[in-house]
Design a protein around this motif. Structure first.
Motif, mmCIF file in Angstrom:
data_model
loop_
_atom_site.group_PDB
_atom_site.id
_atom_site.type_symbol
_atom_site.label_atom_id
_atom_site.label_comp_id
_atom_site.label_asym_id
_atom_site.label_seq_id
_atom_site.Cartn_x
_atom_site.Cartn_y
_atom_site.Cartn_z
ATOM 1 N N ALA A 198 -24.352 -2.129 24.639
ATOM 2 C CA ALA A 198 -25.269 -3.567 24.758
ATOM 3 C C ALA A 198 -26.124 -3.300 26.189
ATOM 4 N N HIS A 199 -25.622 -2.306 26.983
ATOM 5 C CA HIS A 199 -26.308 -2.424 28.091
ATOM 6 C C HIS A 199 -26.910 -0.968 28.626
ATOM 7 N N ALA A 200 -26.643 0.117 27.904
ATOM 8 C CA ALA A 200 -26.748 1.419 28.229
ATOM 9 C C ALA A 200 -27.192 2.368 26.978
ATOM 10 N N GLN A 201 -27.836 3.468 27.313
ATOM 11 C CA GLN A 201 -27.884 4.429 26.242
ATOM 12 C C GLN A 201 -26.788 5.241 26.316
ATOM 13 N N ILE A 202 -26.373 5.746 25.262
ATOM 14 C CA ILE A 202 -24.809 6.543 25.272
ATOM 15 C C ILE A 202 -25.090 7.809 24.484
ATOM 16 N N ILE A 203 -24.708 8.971 25.114
ATOM 17 C CA ILE A 203 -24.945 10.339 24.442
ATOM 18 C C ILE A 203 -23.646 10.851 24.297
ATOM 19 N N SER A 204 -23.035 11.380 23.410
ATOM 20 C CA SER A 204 -21.844 11.937 23.153
ATOM 21 C C SER A 204 -21.741 13.317 23.205
ATOM 22 N N LEU A 205 -20.974 13.999 23.888
ATOM 23 C CA LEU A 205 -20.872 15.509 23.847
ATOM 24 C C LEU A 205 -19.482 15.922 23.155
ATOM 25 N N THR A 206 -19.531 17.158 22.631
ATOM 26 C CA THR A 206 -18.317 17.821 22.192
ATOM 27 C C THR A 206 -18.345 19.158 22.342
ATOM 28 N N ASN A 207 -17.044 19.751 22.217
ATOM 29 C CA ASN A 207 -16.851 21.181 22.445
ATOM 30 C C ASN A 207 -16.862 21.849 20.959
ATOM 31 N N MET A 208 -16.897 21.056 20.072
ATOM 32 C CA MET A 208 -16.806 21.708 18.696
ATOM 33 C C MET A 208 -17.923 22.800 18.577
ATOM 34 N N ARG A 257 -20.987 20.905 13.805
ATOM 35 C CA ARG A 257 -21.485 19.901 14.291
ATOM 36 C C ARG A 257 -21.523 18.668 13.492
ATOM 37 N N GLY A 258 -21.555 18.766 12.328
ATOM 38 C CA GLY A 258 -21.491 17.292 11.427
ATOM 39 C C GLY A 258 -20.127 16.869 11.431
ATOM 40 N N ASP A 259 -19.050 17.642 11.936
ATOM 41 C CA ASP A 259 -17.777 16.727 11.587
ATOM 42 C C ASP A 259 -17.758 15.717 12.728
ATOM 43 N N PRO A 260 -18.002 15.695 14.183
ATOM 44 C CA PRO A 260 -17.759 14.727 14.890
ATOM 45 C C PRO A 260 -18.867 13.561 14.585
ATOM 46 N N LEU A 261 -20.197 14.275 14.273
ATOM 47 C CA LEU A 261 -21.123 13.118 13.969
ATOM 48 C C LEU A 261 -20.578 12.144 12.703
ATOM 49 N N ALA A 262 -19.834 12.865 11.806
ATOM 50 C CA ALA A 262 -19.682 11.941 10.842
ATOM 51 C C ALA A 262 -18.499 11.103 11.048
#
Length: 133
Positions: free
Chosen positions: A106-116, A121-126
């Protein structure tokens, strides 16, 4: 630093559209949004092994349940590849993670990182989508 990032990772970074009018939150998905270690421990348990968290290294800390013998270092790549291929589509979210992300969004842009690995790559996105994150 040339050569450190793969072309795929570099292209993913290039695709990020930052909104300079909003704060940026960079969040690790592994152990912050999803219970990665719990999933790994479950996977190992089904294969008669366990994770001995004596250090931060994974090699040497995966041991056979009955003998405490460390999993062979030369087999770690295949073991982890099998874990990623079979177990990353059903990781449990960290309790409260979706609500926390919603409040932050609601207040910020969020970027998520993973070591997968890139192949998964599609697994954490799903999983992010499935758990409304």
């Amino acid at each position: 630093m040339p050569g450190i990032l793969t072309d795929s990772v570099r292209s993913q970074i290039d695709e990020i559209e930052l909104d300079s009018s909003r704060p940026l939150v960079i969040c690790d998905a592994d152990e912050v949004l999803f219970e990665f270690v719990r999933s790994l421990e479950h996977y190992l348990d089904t294969r008669d092994h366990y994770l001995d968290l004596q250090s931060f290294a994974i090699t040497g800390n995966i041991k056979h349940k009955e003998t405490d013998v460390p999993f062979p270092a030369d087999g770690m790549k295949d073991l982890l590849a099998d874990f990623f291929a079979t177990s990353t589509r059903d990781m449990s979210p960290v309790p409260g993670a979706a609500d926390a992300l919603a409040a932050l969004a609601a207040h910020a842009q969020i970027i998520s990182l993973t070591n997968m690995p890139e192949a998964h790559r599609g697994d954490p996105l799903a999983e992010l989508e499935r758990h409304n994150m």
